[in-house]
Design an enzyme around this catalytic site. Structure first.
Site, PDB file in Angstrom:
ATOM      1  N   ASN A  18      -5.679  -0.188  -6.569  1.00  0.00           N
ATOM      2  CA  ASN A  18      -6.145   1.110  -6.086  1.00  0.00           C
ATOM      3  C   ASN A  18      -5.666   1.873  -7.369  1.00  0.00           C
ATOM      4  O   ASN A  18      -4.547   1.761  -7.412  1.00  0.00           O
ATOM      5  CB  ASN A  18      -4.780   1.665  -5.214  1.00  0.00           C
ATOM      6  CG  ASN A  18      -5.605   3.217  -4.722  1.00  0.00           C
ATOM      7  OD1 ASN A  18      -6.453   3.292  -5.112  1.00  0.00           O
ATOM      8  ND2 ASN A  18      -4.909   3.900  -3.243  1.00  0.00           N
ATOM      9  N   HIS A  25      -1.957   6.090  12.353  1.00  0.00           N
ATOM     10  CA  HIS A  25      -1.006   7.264  11.422  1.00  0.00           C
ATOM     11  C   HIS A  25      -1.648   8.768  11.838  1.00  0.00           C
ATOM     12  O   HIS A  25      -2.736   9.400  12.310  1.00  0.00           O
ATOM     13  CB  HIS A  25      -2.186   7.070  10.101  1.00  0.00           C
ATOM     14  CG  HIS A  25      -2.209   5.914   9.673  1.00  0.00           C
ATOM     15  ND1 HIS A  25      -2.897   4.769  10.219  1.00  0.00           N
ATOM     16  CD2 HIS A  25      -1.386   5.309   8.859  1.00  0.00           C
ATOM     17  CE1 HIS A  25      -2.112   3.723   9.587  1.00  0.00           C
ATOM     18  NE2 HIS A  25      -1.648   4.055   8.704  1.00  0.00           N
ATOM     19  N   ARG A  47       2.305   5.490  13.468  1.00  0.00           N
ATOM     20  CA  ARG A  47       3.267   5.656  12.079  1.00  0.00           C
ATOM     21  C   ARG A  47       2.819   7.507  12.616  1.00  0.00           C
ATOM     22  O   ARG A  47       2.315   8.393  12.796  1.00  0.00           O
ATOM     23  CB  ARG A  47       2.865   5.227  10.782  1.00  0.00           C
ATOM     24  CG  ARG A  47       2.948   5.939  10.146  1.00  0.00           C
ATOM     25  CD  ARG A  47       3.084   5.348   8.468  1.00  0.00           C
ATOM     26  NE  ARG A  47       1.737   6.644   8.062  1.00  0.00           N
ATOM     27  CZ  ARG A  47       1.797   6.125   6.698  1.00  0.00           C
ATOM     28  NH1 ARG A  47       1.865   4.843   5.672  1.00  0.00           N
ATOM     29  NH2 ARG A  47       0.786   7.018   6.204  1.00  0.00           N
ATOM     30  N   TYR A  63       2.227  13.281   0.526  1.00  0.00           N
ATOM     31  CA  TYR A  63       1.867  12.534   0.466  1.00  0.00           C
ATOM     32  C   TYR A  63       1.797  11.877   2.264  1.00  0.00           C
ATOM     33  O   TYR A  63       2.700  11.865   3.073  1.00  0.00           O
ATOM     34  CB  TYR A  63       2.022  11.145  -0.227  1.00  0.00           C
ATOM     35  CG  TYR A  63       2.639  10.132   0.782  1.00  0.00           C
ATOM     36  CD1 TYR A  63       1.663   8.873   0.592  1.00  0.00           C
ATOM     37  CD2 TYR A  63       3.813   9.733   1.898  1.00  0.00           C
ATOM     38  CE1 TYR A  63       1.660   7.337   1.699  1.00  0.00           C
ATOM     39  CE2 TYR A  63       4.134   7.908   1.953  1.00  0.00           C
ATOM     40  CZ  TYR A  63       2.952   7.663   2.622  1.00  0.00           C
ATOM     41  OH  TYR A  63       3.179   6.679   3.093  1.00  0.00           O
ATOM     42  N   ASP A  82       7.063   5.857   6.811  1.00  0.00           N
ATOM     43  CA  ASP A  82       6.383   6.065   5.898  1.00  0.00           C
ATOM     44  C   ASP A  82       8.276   6.109   4.971  1.00  0.00           C
ATOM     45  O   ASP A  82       7.388   7.514   4.463  1.00  0.00           O
ATOM     46  CB  ASP A  82       5.309   5.040   5.061  1.00  0.00           C
ATOM     47  CG  ASP A  82       5.451   4.155   4.218  1.00  0.00           C
ATOM     48  OD1 ASP A  82       6.633   4.171   3.847  1.00  0.00           O
ATOM     49  OD2 ASP A  82       4.436   3.987   3.858  1.00  0.00           O
ATOM     50  N   HIS A 133       7.857   5.731   2.376  1.00  0.00           N
ATOM     51  CA  HIS A 133       7.735   5.488   0.330  1.00  0.00           C
ATOM     52  C   HIS A 133       8.452   5.114  -0.585  1.00  0.00           C
ATOM     53  O   HIS A 133       8.012   6.259  -1.892  1.00  0.00           O
ATOM     54  CB  HIS A 133       6.387   6.764   0.441  1.00  0.00           C
ATOM     55  CG  HIS A 133       5.471   5.912  -0.342  1.00  0.00           C
ATOM     56  ND1 HIS A 133       4.740   6.023  -1.308  1.00  0.00           N
ATOM     57  CD2 HIS A 133       4.144   5.328   0.719  1.00  0.00           C
ATOM     58  CE1 HIS A 133       3.422   5.357  -1.621  1.00  0.00           C
ATOM     59  NE2 HIS A 133       3.579   5.302  -0.127  1.00  0.00           N
ATOM     60  N   GLU A 154       9.405   2.083   7.194  1.00  0.00           N
ATOM     61  CA  GLU A 154       8.988   1.093   5.974  1.00  0.00           C
ATOM     62  C   GLU A 154       9.290   2.020   4.402  1.00  0.00           C
ATOM     63  O   GLU A 154       9.645   3.590   5.193  1.00  0.00           O
ATOM     64  CB  GLU A 154       7.740   1.998   6.358  1.00  0.00           C
ATOM     65  CG  GLU A 154       6.398   1.368   4.988  1.00  0.00           C
ATOM     66  CD  GLU A 154       4.801   0.914   5.812  1.00  0.00           C
ATOM     67  OE1 GLU A 154       4.836   2.206   6.238  1.00  0.00           O
ATOM     68  OE2 GLU A 154       4.560   1.248   4.520  1.00  0.00           O
ATOM     69  N   GLU A 184       4.314  -3.760   0.475  1.00  0.00           N
ATOM     70  CA  GLU A 184       3.553  -3.518   0.582  1.00  0.00           C
ATOM     71  C   GLU A 184       2.793  -3.378  -1.033  1.00  0.00           C
ATOM     72  O   GLU A 184       2.295  -3.571  -1.318  1.00  0.00           O
ATOM     73  CB  GLU A 184       2.402  -1.756   0.678  1.00  0.00           C
ATOM     74  CG  GLU A 184       3.812  -0.911   0.511  1.00  0.00           C
ATOM     75  CD  GLU A 184       3.453   0.285   1.131  1.00  0.00           C
ATOM     76  OE1 GLU A 184       3.056   0.046   2.454  1.00  0.00           O
ATOM     77  OE2 GLU A 184       2.412   1.237  -0.246  1.00  0.00           O
ATOM     78  N   ARG A 229       5.505  -5.990   5.139  1.00  0.00           N
ATOM     79  CA  ARG A 229       4.838  -5.548   4.397  1.00  0.00           C
ATOM     80  C   ARG A 229       3.610  -6.162   3.401  1.00  0.00           C
ATOM     81  O   ARG A 229       2.607  -5.012   3.220  1.00  0.00           O
ATOM     82  CB  ARG A 229       5.347  -3.732   4.108  1.00  0.00           C
ATOM     83  CG  ARG A 229       6.021  -3.306   5.729  1.00  0.00           C
ATOM     84  CD  ARG A 229       4.958  -2.396   6.191  1.00  0.00           C
ATOM     85  NE  ARG A 229       4.301  -1.982   5.847  1.00  0.00           N
ATOM     86  CZ  ARG A 229       3.062  -1.732   6.601  1.00  0.00           C
ATOM     87  NH1 ARG A 229       2.748  -2.076   7.032  1.00  0.00           N
ATOM     88  NH2 ARG A 229       2.362   0.383   5.362  1.00  0.00           N
ATOM     89  N   HIS A 236       0.292  -4.811   5.070  1.00  0.00           N
ATOM     90  CA  HIS A 236      -0.589  -3.408   4.877  1.00  0.00           C
ATOM     91  C   HIS A 236      -1.629  -3.294   4.973  1.00  0.00           C
ATOM     92  O   HIS A 236      -2.384  -4.513   4.485  1.00  0.00           O
ATOM     93  CB  HIS A 236       0.495  -3.669   3.173  1.00  0.00           C
ATOM     94  CG  HIS A 236       0.115  -2.002   2.492  1.00  0.00           C
ATOM     95  ND1 HIS A 236      -0.559  -2.031   2.018  1.00  0.00           N
ATOM     96  CD2 HIS A 236      -0.126  -0.538   3.510  1.00  0.00           C
ATOM     97  CE1 HIS A 236      -0.855  -0.983   1.162  1.00  0.00           C
ATOM     98  NE2 HIS A 236       0.260   0.116   2.282  1.00  0.00           N
ATOM     99  N   ASP A 261      -7.473   1.235   0.988  1.00  0.00           N
ATOM    100  CA  ASP A 261      -7.546   0.281  -0.148  1.00  0.00           C
ATOM    101  C   ASP A 261      -7.641  -1.181  -0.082  1.00  0.00           C
ATOM    102  O   ASP A 261      -7.566  -1.734  -0.952  1.00  0.00           O
ATOM    103  CB  ASP A 261      -6.507   0.889  -1.151  1.00  0.00           C
ATOM    104  CG  ASP A 261      -5.068   1.367  -0.711  1.00  0.00           C
ATOM    105  OD1 ASP A 261      -5.205   2.108  -0.226  1.00  0.00           O
ATOM    106  OD2 ASP A 261      -4.933   0.400  -1.375  1.00  0.00           O
ATOM    107  N   GLU A 294      -1.309  -2.777  10.523  1.00  0.00           N
ATOM    108  CA  GLU A 294      -1.711  -1.304   9.926  1.00  0.00           C
ATOM    109  C   GLU A 294      -3.043  -0.654  10.419  1.00  0.00           C
ATOM    110  O   GLU A 294      -3.428  -2.211   9.605  1.00  0.00           O
ATOM    111  CB  GLU A 294      -1.605  -0.948   8.938  1.00  0.00           C
ATOM    112  CG  GLU A 294      -1.012   0.534   8.613  1.00  0.00           C
ATOM    113  CD  GLU A 294      -0.613   1.016   7.535  1.00  0.00           C
ATOM    114  OE1 GLU A 294      -0.399  -0.145   6.326  1.00  0.00           O
ATOM    115  OE2 GLU A 294      -0.746   2.017   6.853  1.00  0.00           O
ATOM    116  N   TRP A 339       7.245   6.490  -6.535  1.00  0.00           N
ATOM    117  CA  TRP A 339       6.184   7.324  -4.922  1.00  0.00           C
ATOM    118  C   TRP A 339       5.773   5.846  -4.250  1.00  0.00           C
ATOM    119  O   TRP A 339       5.887   5.461  -5.197  1.00  0.00           O
ATOM    120  CB  TRP A 339       4.886   7.569  -6.322  1.00  0.00           C
ATOM    121  CG  TRP A 339       3.784   7.531  -5.482  1.00  0.00           C
ATOM    122  CD1 TRP A 339       2.529   6.334  -6.030  1.00  0.00           C
ATOM    123  CD2 TRP A 339       2.682   7.762  -4.427  1.00  0.00           C
ATOM    124  NE1 TRP A 339       1.867   6.559  -5.866  1.00  0.00           N
ATOM    125  CE2 TRP A 339       1.653   6.923  -4.662  1.00  0.00           C
ATOM    126  CE3 TRP A 339       3.141   8.868  -3.607  1.00  0.00           C
ATOM    127  CZ2 TRP A 339       0.618   6.903  -2.862  1.00  0.00           C
ATOM    128  CZ3 TRP A 339       2.170   8.651  -2.771  1.00  0.00           C
ATOM    129  CH2 TRP A 339       0.665   8.595  -1.999  1.00  0.00           C
TER     130      TRP A 339
END
Ligand code: EZ4
Ligand code: CO
Length: 409
Positions: free
Chosen positions: A37, A122, A147, A159, A217, A219, A243, A269, A290, A319, A323, A346, A409
């Site tokens: 991605n 989600h 989630r 996000y 999550d 992140h 996560e 991920e 993940r 994950h 994407d 997921e 991020w």
């Protein structure tokens, strides 16, 4: 049987995907996912310029040997670009093996260990009312685990909170990679986040009861101490997993988190090698893996990791964002169905346009996914449809703190 052709396709039906198609001299084709991605063309070039020619005239049945050859012979091992490219080859060869054998890939991996793979949906919302509606929508769709991501007072753009209301029907755009030549800037404030999130989980538990498995999550945005604080403050709400609580480069960060909280931890991920996760598994610092087949070098290494993880009671939580293409998703679904230590998958359904290019064989019923029984991976790539959606540059968003510092991020 020999490999006669290896072709790379970049297509953008709703978002960008990189696909490898291998054709044998018998006319059997196999497809693999090489989507990274926001950096798609790097993998496409890696395949086109350096890998495709190495495959020509090789025996497509030698999956392990081909994997080891691509991994070891390059000298420059690992890294997301390299491993996404190797993943595509690996998946395409499993696809071919399945088609030649007349069996779905999960049968080649040992057969089904369960009737289907439980998936999580989600939910997100800018306030509790929207979040509860979002959770109810997911429950109505059949998801049995959810989630939960939430807006945070004091953070403007965050996000994981749906960019649009889910009822539009196009639900793929939860964490959009925005089209354009520059990434969108978002803001971040860890203290505001740490204060707010536990209040949201408390409200969700009060509304939906103790039974529903809830996930969150982080992140990669917290320090180990901050992550430990969040894990502790979420303990009363019995999360299924937390996560990516800390930046994934640092495996030792999770030691500190683990010492301080019993909230289950999931990470991986952005991992692309068995070496990124082996200590986490062996020291039992995590509960869920993940990793995605697409970014981890394919089915072959992910299977090894899961077999290793089985000895430590660590389970899968692959994950599955949009994407990861329908091919990569199918690859890990076959693996998930076959391993003993499956946890949760997921699942974000791909958009209608994506499904015009990739004809999926999976089913999603009553919260459970199944990859189908078509020989191979069970996904067909429609080259003509792909041609209608040329590559369109897109970037993931990123974060800055109040003073302008770039954050994780
Ligand atoms: O940010 O897939 O758990 N899911 C995620 C994703 C990732 C994107 C990165 O390409 O964190 O939304
Ligand atoms: Co994530």
């Amino acid at each position: 049987m020999r490999i006669e052709k290896a072709e790379v396709f970049v297509t953008s039906p709703s978002r960008n995907f990189v696909t490898l198609r291998i054709t044998t001299d018998d006319g059997v084709t196999g497809i693999g996912d090489a989507t990274l991605n926001g950096r798609e063309l790097a993998v496409a070039a890696y395949l086109k310029e350096h890998v495709c020619q190495l495959l020509l005239d090789k025996d497509p049945s030698t999956i392990e040997d081909t994997w080891q050859f691509l991994y070891r012979a390059s000298y420059w091992r690992r890294g997301p670009v390299t491993m996404a490219a190797i993943a595509a080859v690996d998946m395409a060869l499993w696809d071919i093996k399945g088609k030649v054998a007349g069996l779905p890939v999960y049968q080649l991996l040992g057969g089904a260990s369960r009737r289907g793979c439980r998936a999580y949906g989600h939910a997100s919302g800018r306030d509790l009312e929207h979040l509860f509606d979002s959770i109810r929508e997911e429950l109505d769709l059949g998801y049995k685990s959810i989630r939960v991501q939430t807006s945070v007072p004091g953070i403007e753009k965050l996000y994981g909170v749906a960019a649009q209301e889910q009822s539009t029907g196009e639900r793929y755009d939860f964490e959009p990679a925005n089209r354009g030549t520059q990434p969108v800037e978002e803001d971040w404030d860890t203290r505001a986040y740490l204060r707010h999130v536990p209040t949201v989980f408390e409200a969700v538990r009060n509304e939906f009861g103790p039974e529903l498995p809830l996930l969150h999550d982080g992140h990669h945005r917290m320090t180990p101490r901050e992550a430990a604080q969040l894990g502790k403050s979420l303990e009363p709400f019995d999360l299924y997993w937390l996560e990516d609580c800390t930046p994934a480069e640092s495996q030792e960060a999770l030691r500190l988190v683990r010492q301080h909280t019993t909230t289950p931890l999931a990470i991986g991920e952005v991992f692309n090698s068995v070496y990124d996760i082996k200590d986490l598994i062996q020291e039992q610092l995590i509960d869920f893996v993940r990793c995605a087949s697409t970014h981890f070098g394919g089915i072959t290494p992910l299977r090894k990791v899961m077999n290793f993880a089985e000895m430590y009671q660590v389970r899968s939580g692959f994950h599955g964002p949009t994407d990861v293409s329908p091919i990569g998703f199918a690859a890990q679904l076959h693996l998930g169905l076959s391993i003993h230590n499956y946890g949760l998958q997921e699942y974000m359904p791909h958009s209608r346009l994506t499904r015009e290019v990739f004809h999926e064989g999976l089913t999603f019923e009553n919260g459970y996914l199944h990859p189908g029984d078509t020989p191979g991976l069970g996904v067909e790539f429609d080259e003509t449809a792909a041609g209608r959606f040329p590559y369109d540059q897109a970037y993931l968003p990123y974060n800055r703190l109040a003073d302008g510092t770039v954050h994780n991020w």
